[in-house]
Design a protein around this motif. Structure first.
Motif, mmCIF file in Angstrom:
data_model
loop_
_atom_site.group_PDB
_atom_site.id
_atom_site.type_symbol
_atom_site.label_atom_id
_atom_site.label_comp_id
_atom_site.label_asym_id
_atom_site.label_seq_id
_atom_site.Cartn_x
_atom_site.Cartn_y
_atom_site.Cartn_z
ATOM 1 N N ILE A 424 0.838 -1.207 0.000
ATOM 2 C CA ILE A 424 0.000 0.000 0.000
ATOM 3 C C ILE A 424 0.866 1.248 0.000
ATOM 4 C CG2 ILE A 424 -1.654 1.325 1.377
ATOM 5 C CD1 ILE A 424 -2.699 -1.420 2.377
ATOM 6 N N THR A 425 1.913 1.240 0.828
ATOM 7 C CA THR A 425 2.812 2.391 0.912
ATOM 8 C C THR A 425 3.490 2.659 -0.424
ATOM 9 O OG1 THR A 425 3.200 1.914 3.255
ATOM 10 C CG2 THR A 425 4.780 3.359 2.153
ATOM 11 N N SER A 426 3.907 1.578 -1.105
ATOM 12 C CA SER A 426 4.586 1.750 -2.396
ATOM 13 C C SER A 426 3.655 2.378 -3.431
ATOM 14 C CB SER A 426 5.098 0.392 -2.904
ATOM 15 O OG SER A 426 6.076 -0.126 -2.028
ATOM 16 N N ILE A 427 2.419 1.894 -3.467
ATOM 17 C CA ILE A 427 1.449 2.459 -4.417
ATOM 18 C C ILE A 427 1.163 3.916 -4.066
ATOM 19 C CG2 ILE A 427 -0.929 2.312 -5.246
ATOM 20 C CD1 ILE A 427 -0.762 -0.718 -4.801
ATOM 21 N N ALA A 428 1.025 4.200 -2.754
ATOM 22 C CA ALA A 428 0.780 5.576 -2.326
ATOM 23 C C ALA A 428 1.969 6.476 -2.664
ATOM 24 C CB ALA A 428 0.498 5.599 -0.816
ATOM 25 N N ASP A 429 3.176 5.956 -2.557
ATOM 26 C CA ASP A 429 4.374 6.736 -2.903
ATOM 27 C C ASP A 429 4.338 7.179 -4.361
ATOM 28 O OD1 ASP A 429 5.270 6.418 -0.368
ATOM 29 O OD2 ASP A 429 6.891 5.030 -0.840
ATOM 30 N N ILE A 430 4.070 6.212 -5.239
ATOM 31 C CA ILE A 430 4.074 6.509 -6.679
ATOM 32 C C ILE A 430 3.002 7.543 -7.013
ATOM 33 C CG2 ILE A 430 3.735 5.531 -8.980
ATOM 34 C CD1 ILE A 430 4.741 2.847 -7.779
ATOM 35 N N SER A 431 1.788 7.295 -6.510
ATOM 36 C CA SER A 431 0.693 8.227 -6.816
ATOM 37 C C SER A 431 0.950 9.589 -6.177
ATOM 38 C CB SER A 431 -0.638 7.655 -6.316
ATOM 39 O OG SER A 431 -0.594 7.407 -4.930
ATOM 40 N N GLY A 432 1.534 9.596 -4.959
ATOM 41 C CA GLY A 432 1.830 10.858 -4.281
ATOM 42 C C GLY A 432 2.818 11.714 -5.045
ATOM 43 N N VAL A 433 3.859 11.084 -5.579
ATOM 44 C CA VAL A 433 4.870 11.811 -6.367
ATOM 45 C C VAL A 433 4.240 12.436 -7.600
ATOM 46 C CG1 VAL A 433 6.913 11.505 -7.824
ATOM 47 C CG2 VAL A 433 6.851 10.474 -5.543
ATOM 48 N N LEU A 434 3.434 11.637 -8.312
ATOM 49 C CA LEU A 434 2.803 12.136 -9.530
ATOM 50 C C LEU A 434 1.837 13.284 -9.231
ATOM 51 C CD1 LEU A 434 2.110 8.738 -11.352
ATOM 52 C CD2 LEU A 434 3.790 10.482 -11.985
ATOM 53 N N ILE A 435 1.038 13.125 -8.173
ATOM 54 C CA ILE A 435 0.079 14.182 -7.806
ATOM 55 C C ILE A 435 0.811 15.464 -7.420
ATOM 56 C CG2 ILE A 435 -1.621 14.871 -6.060
ATOM 57 C CD1 ILE A 435 -2.498 11.897 -5.973
ATOM 58 N N TYR A 436 1.835 15.343 -6.587
ATOM 59 C CA TYR A 436 2.542 16.503 -6.056
ATOM 60 C C TYR A 436 3.180 17.334 -7.162
ATOM 61 C CZ TYR A 436 5.819 19.073 -2.989
ATOM 62 O OH TYR A 436 6.526 20.033 -2.316
ATOM 63 N N PHE A 437 3.976 16.678 -7.982
ATOM 64 C CA PHE A 437 4.714 17.427 -8.994
ATOM 65 C C PHE A 437 3.824 17.874 -10.145
ATOM 66 C CE2 PHE A 437 8.402 15.166 -7.048
ATOM 67 C CZ PHE A 437 9.032 16.301 -6.567
ATOM 68 N N SER A 438 2.755 17.119 -10.410
ATOM 69 C CA SER A 438 1.814 17.554 -11.449
ATOM 70 C C SER A 438 1.094 18.827 -11.026
ATOM 71 C CB SER A 438 0.784 16.449 -11.733
ATOM 72 O OG SER A 438 1.420 15.303 -12.256
#
Length: 446
Positions: A424-438
């Motif tokens: 769950i943490t890994s999936i949240a990491d990936i989505s979090g990075v994309l959301i933040y920088f986008s």
């Protein structure tokens, strides 16, 4: 209790056997179990050998499979003592012990049993693993419906000594089919001439020998029972399951789910006794898989190198934001996995829960965004909207992932606890990075 361990270790070292035996026999069984479990192999064997036969049986049944194996290894040259120990054990505890042994070893111990106990062991071991049949014991008291209360009490006095519990008396017909179970309390407060058939209720709660053990856990919880009868497909009474066995199974299930949720492959790991290589092998597979999953996080970050170079302050909030998303997802998954495990939630309920979880996650995200905005206003006021909006979306996405993964695993007939925190943490990491920088790229126009 640590003081007692030190005390007994010293007595063994000094070979003060008479004092050791006196002090050991003054303890209750749980204390003795603790001593043996937490002592070194040699000390455990010494302590066990000083126990009288009846106490040794009770203590042995409460030990972990690893410690039981150590005790048996120490008694390997004393066939009579091993045979006595095997025959004295309660059938359900003996079955659980045999399940932990290699097949050839179990067969050797099986030959040490009396004909009656061997027949019971073969019957119990013939049921599927994790079925009620493996847990049941044939040690119960049953009476016929035409018995009077006086006849019933005489029957209990004659046959009740070896029963697993006397809280409940079972009523059967001439073919040994279960009619009902009645509380001994109801028998005791009734007149001596009252027939048992007059004490029978309308419905008898029972388990099938082929039912899954998790079903028994739910029934014991829902109906607050101390024991339940076990029947075959024809309704014949085979045995009973008691609350202490259900507690043991429930504890094992919770431990298994806990380890799976933490991405530990084997739920029966005892880190005190396991070797370094064993622990390594059980943990490396998941961790290596997640290494490759996290490559996507790095790839996502690399897409925004120009943005990071332009606004370095963005990096300061990155760990905080993606960790918040992972933590929210882990919280959500923990609640859902527990609800699925105890039967509070069914697979079909995911749609109703989705809307509720979205609202909860949105409120959590807004609250956390307010907190992170205060930090950002002091350090980098120009990116406060970016950080706040990211926090809201990341928490919502993480919570949705944490809630949905257990249902996805259940849909494919996998253990929902496998939707582990690291995944769950890994999936949240990936989505979090994309959301933040986008969001940062859009808001800052870079």
């Amino acid at each position: 209790m640590d003081e007692k361990l030190t005390q007994f270790r010293k007595l063994i070292k000094e070979q003060s056997w008479s004092i050791l035996q006196e002090k050991l026999l003054s303890l209750d069984n749980p204390s003795i179990v603790f001593l043996i479990e937490h002592s070194r192999e040699f000390d455990s064997a010494v302590l066990f050998r000083f126990l009288p036969r009846e106490k040794a049986k009770d203590v042995f049944q409460e030990l972990s499979p690893i410690k039981q194996g150590e005790i048996i290894s120490d008694l390997a040259n004393n066939a009579k003592k091993v045979a006595d120990l095997m025959n004295d054990m309660d059938p359900d505890d003996r079955t659980a012990f045999f399940e932990e042994l290699p097949g050839q070893v179990a067969q050797r111990f099986m030959q040490m049993l009396s004909p009656e106990n061997r027949s019971i062991a073969i019957q119990l071991l013939g049921y599927p693993e994790d079925s009620i049949g493996r847990l049941m014991t044939p040690k119960y008291v049953a009476v016929k419906s035409f018995f009077t209360v006086e006849e019933t009490l005489q029957h209990v006095r004659k046959f009740g000594r070896d029963a697993e519990t006397l809280d409940v008396i079972y009523v059967v017909d001439y073919e040994w089919k279960l009619i009902d179970d009645i509380l001994i309390r109801d028998v005791l407060i009734s007149g001596s001439d009252v027939r048992i058939e007059n004490l029978i209720g309308e419905k008898c709660l029972s388990l099938s020998a082929y039912d899954d053990q998790e079903k028994a856990i739910r029934i014991f919880k829902d109906y607050n029972r101390t024991a339940l009868p076990v029947i075959d497909t024809g309704g014949t009474l085979l045995g009973i399951v008691t609350i202490d066995d259900i507690f043991d199974v429930a504890e094992e299930e919770e431990t298994e789910d806990f380890h799976k949720f933490g991405a530990v492959e084997d739920a029966k790991i005892n880190p005190l006794h396991a070797s370094v290589s064993f622990l390594y092998k059980k943990r490396i597979v998941w961790l290596m898989a997640l290494v490759f999953v996290n490559i996507f996080s790095g790839a996502a970050i690399s897409r925004f190198e120009h943005l990071i170079e332009s606004v370095v302050a963005l990096v300061f909030f990155l760990p905080l934001l993606i960790d918040s998303a992972g933590n929210a997802g882990s919280q959500s998954a923990t609640l859902i996995i527990r609800a699925l495990a105890v039967g509070d939630v069914q697979r079909r309920d995911w749609v109703r829960l989705l809307g509720k979880e979205f609202v909860v996650a949105l409120v959590l995200g807004v609250s956390m965004a307010a907190g992170v905005s205060l930090v950002a206003s002091w350090r980098s006021p120009d990116i406060v909207p970016v950080v706040a909006l990211t926090m809201v979306l990341a928490v919502v996405v993480g919570s949705m992932v944490g809630m949905l993964l257990p249902f996805v695993f259940t849909r494919f007939k996998l253990d929902p606890a496998t939707a582990s925190a690291p995944l769950i943490t890994s999936i949240a990491d990936i989505s979090g990075v994309l959301i933040y920088f986008s969001i940062a790229k859009w808001y800052l126009g870079l």
